[in-house]
Enzyme design. Structure first.
Site: not given
Length: 609
Positions: A340, A408, A541
């Site tokens: 990780s 984004k 969004e």
């Protein structure tokens, strides 16, 4: 044994034909009054002539070819074999002073071609009529082939040869108007693209096969759009640059995918430039089992790295990719590392052991609604995880570090985009104080990646609908997974440090248009067979995505699809101070996270219902 008997019978039949041909030549030369001297010559020469002809047939593989698949090549072999055999027989007669009349050799040549060739092609003719009979009596999909060229002819032939596949080719269309009214493999060419609608209706077409591998992607996309309006399910052959060895086979027929409608040309790579920084280097890809990470690994493998490290927390994707690479690149030194990016000491252990030269950082949480509901996880993975990889790269002397970013991150309205923008700020700050060249590559949505709309739409269509779209006006930039990965690698080669590379995504596409096209490609009519429902924008969004912030500016590069945003001015100490505040806020309510991110990322404006 059965094969040997067949060959023996074929040899025997050839000998009979050859000798019958000699007598036929005598008949044409002398009628029924054959001089005794020539009969004597025949008795002395029929065995040598038969042996020479059979040897010629053997040399030209007339006894080893599979005649059920005979074509023009086999016909030429028959002609050449008989011609050589006849010529050698004539030379033998001259040398041995036992020559037959010239007319006899000519008749022998012509008759043997017809008889021996005809016997061999009889199997092909029988197979053809058996196939036609099977096609006429078999229920299958009626296929219209768009493209009456070599590729179309090959697949039509294969379809007729293998009726068990369930394809019944009934007609061609082709934009070459001079071909109209002609036939290929007994199948009529009935018109051009303007006739598609009428042909589909009149001939009860079930599917259209687009067989034009030589067309460029823009032209193919236009043809696909036209064909999709007929309501037929569409299939296609790969483009010529995708065909192995440029050869067309029926096994390459596949469904038309939404990627085919993008009309984007293959990416042109500077191979030498890429090879310079990847060949014989240790390359680490975080998130290597994911959609983008796995394609990066596939592309990197082409450039002969010294070692490829596939790092991911999820074992299944990484394992499957490893198996795929092992089968395709036998000599590739690769290793899967399960870890990780949140665990800095584990990362230090990995960097210390393998000493990577190049790092592609693709590991991230990317689902906007999920991260909006779980902002702390977005902080831990996209910011703290990125910081861990960045610090390890600096500590262990990585040469290049490429962050995979997103559109984004531009003026974000959601926590996912804000964390990716913060990740860009981290690499721009560390680039100023480290010998490592840190860069980010920003692009939009990738068709077919996990969590993208395409797999969702396909599943909804499979169930009969409805297909759900959040808003009738929502649009997104799209590119294919290979295109994105190739451009990321190319941008890495161009990096000097601190840049944010922006990929040319083409024109934005309305999601509702994408849904309608996908429904048509599946053979259904939008809003009639499959309904489209609008569900409303999800938390965080946007209606429209942007690729570049106004203050960054934009500069061209030598690659027409890659642009550079001006490096930002970020201080490492200030970045680290912000991160400490975020770490402290992980024990507070989610609202504290949102407020801090609005403070630390000035362009982030939280979208609230």
């Amino acid at each position: 044994m059965k094969r040997r008997i067949k060959v023996a019978l074929l040899v025997l039949s050839d000998i009979i034909f050859i000798n019958a041909a000699i007598f036929l030549g005598y008949f044409f030369r002398f009628s029924w009054r054959i001089p005794p001297a020539y009969l004597e010559r025949y008795k002395e020469s029929f065995i040598p002539i038969s042996i020479l002809m059979v040897i010629s047939f053997y040399i030209f593989k007339l006894y080893t070819s599979i005649w059920r698949y005979a074509s023009i090549e086999e016909l030429l072999s028959v002609i050449v074999a008989v011609s050589v055999g006849s010529a050698v027989s004539f030379i033998y007669g001259v040398v041995m002073r036992n020559r037959l009349p010239l007319s006899v050799y000519f008749v022998m040549w012509a008759f043997t071609i017809m008889a021996s060739g005809g016997l061999r092609f009889l199997r092909r003719v029988i197979m053809h009529f058996e196939g036609m009979q099977a096609l006429s009596g078999k229920k299958g999909k009626r296929i219209l082939i768009f493209g009456a060229g070599d590729a179309g002819a090959i697949v039509a032939k294969e379809m007729k040869k293998h009726p068990e596949l369930g394809y019944i080719p009934v007609a061609f269309v082709d934009d070459d108007k001079s071909k109209k009214g002609k036939y290929i493999q007994g199948i009529p060419i009935v018109g051009d693209r303007n006739d598609l609608g009428d042909v589909v209706e009149e001939m009860a077409i079930d599917e259209i096969l687009i067989a034009i591998p030589s067309a460029d992607k823009e032209e193919r996309a236009e043809i696909i759009r036209l064909c999709s309006q007929t309501g037929c399910k569409l299939k296609t052959l790969p483009g010529i640059y995708e065909l192995i060895g440029g050869k067309v086979t029926i096994s390459q027929i596949r469904d038309v995918e939404i990627e085919d409608l993008l009309g984007r040309e293959p990416v042109e790579l500077n191979i030498d430039e890429i090879a310079d920084y990847l060949k014989d280097k240790v390359v680490l890809v975080t998130g290597g089992g994911g959609s983008i990470g796995s394609e990066l690994c596939r592309q990197i493998a082409r450039f002969n790295p010294k070692k490829l490290l596939i790092l991911d927390i999820y074992e299944n994707g990484a394992y499957n990719l490893s198996m795929e690479l092992k089968s395709q690149y036998k000599d590739l030194d690769q290793e899967v590392i399960i870890a990780s990016i949140r665990e800095r000491e584990r990362l230090r252990e990995i960097f210390k052991k393998y000493r990577p030269n190049v790092v592609f950082h693709a590991a991230a949480h990317k689902h906007v609604p999920l991260m909006e509901a779980n902002p702390k996880e977005a902080i831990k993975n996209n910011i703290l995880g990125t910081l861990n990889v960045v610090r390890c790269a600096d500590e262990f002397g990585v040469e290049k570090f490429v962050l995979i970013s997103t559109d984004k991150a531009v003026n974000p309205t959601n926590i996912m985009g804000a964390t990716k923008r913060f990740a860009e700020m981290i690499i721009q700050a560390y680039d100023k104080v480290s010998k490592t060249e840190y860069v980010a590559v920003r692009f939009g949505n990738v068709l077919g990646s996990s969590g993208s709309v395409i797999p969702l739409f396909k599943e909804q269509i499979k169930k009969g609908g409805p297909v759900t779209v959040t808003h009738p006006e929502i649009n997104r930039y799209f590119m294919t997974i290979p295109e994105a990965a190739q451009l990321v690698i190319q941008a890495g080669a161009m990096a000097e440090g601190g840049e944010i590379f922006v990929l040319d995504m083409g024109k934005p596409v309305k999601i509702v248009d994408l849904a309608r096209q996908l429904i048509r490609l599946s053979g259904f009519e939008p809003d009639k067979d499959i309904k489209i429902e609008f569900t409303g924008l999800r938390p965080g969004e946007k209606l429209y995505e942007e690729l570049l912030m106004n203050e960054e500016g934009l500069k061209k590069t030598k690659h027409k699809k890659i642009f550079i945003g001006k490096p930002g001015e970020f201080d490492v100490d200030k970045i680290n101070s912000m991160i400490e505040s975020l770490i402290d806020a992980l024990d507070d309510e989610d609202e504290k996270i949102f407020k801090l991110m609005e403070e630390f990322v000035p362009t982030y404006k939280r979208k609230q219902d």
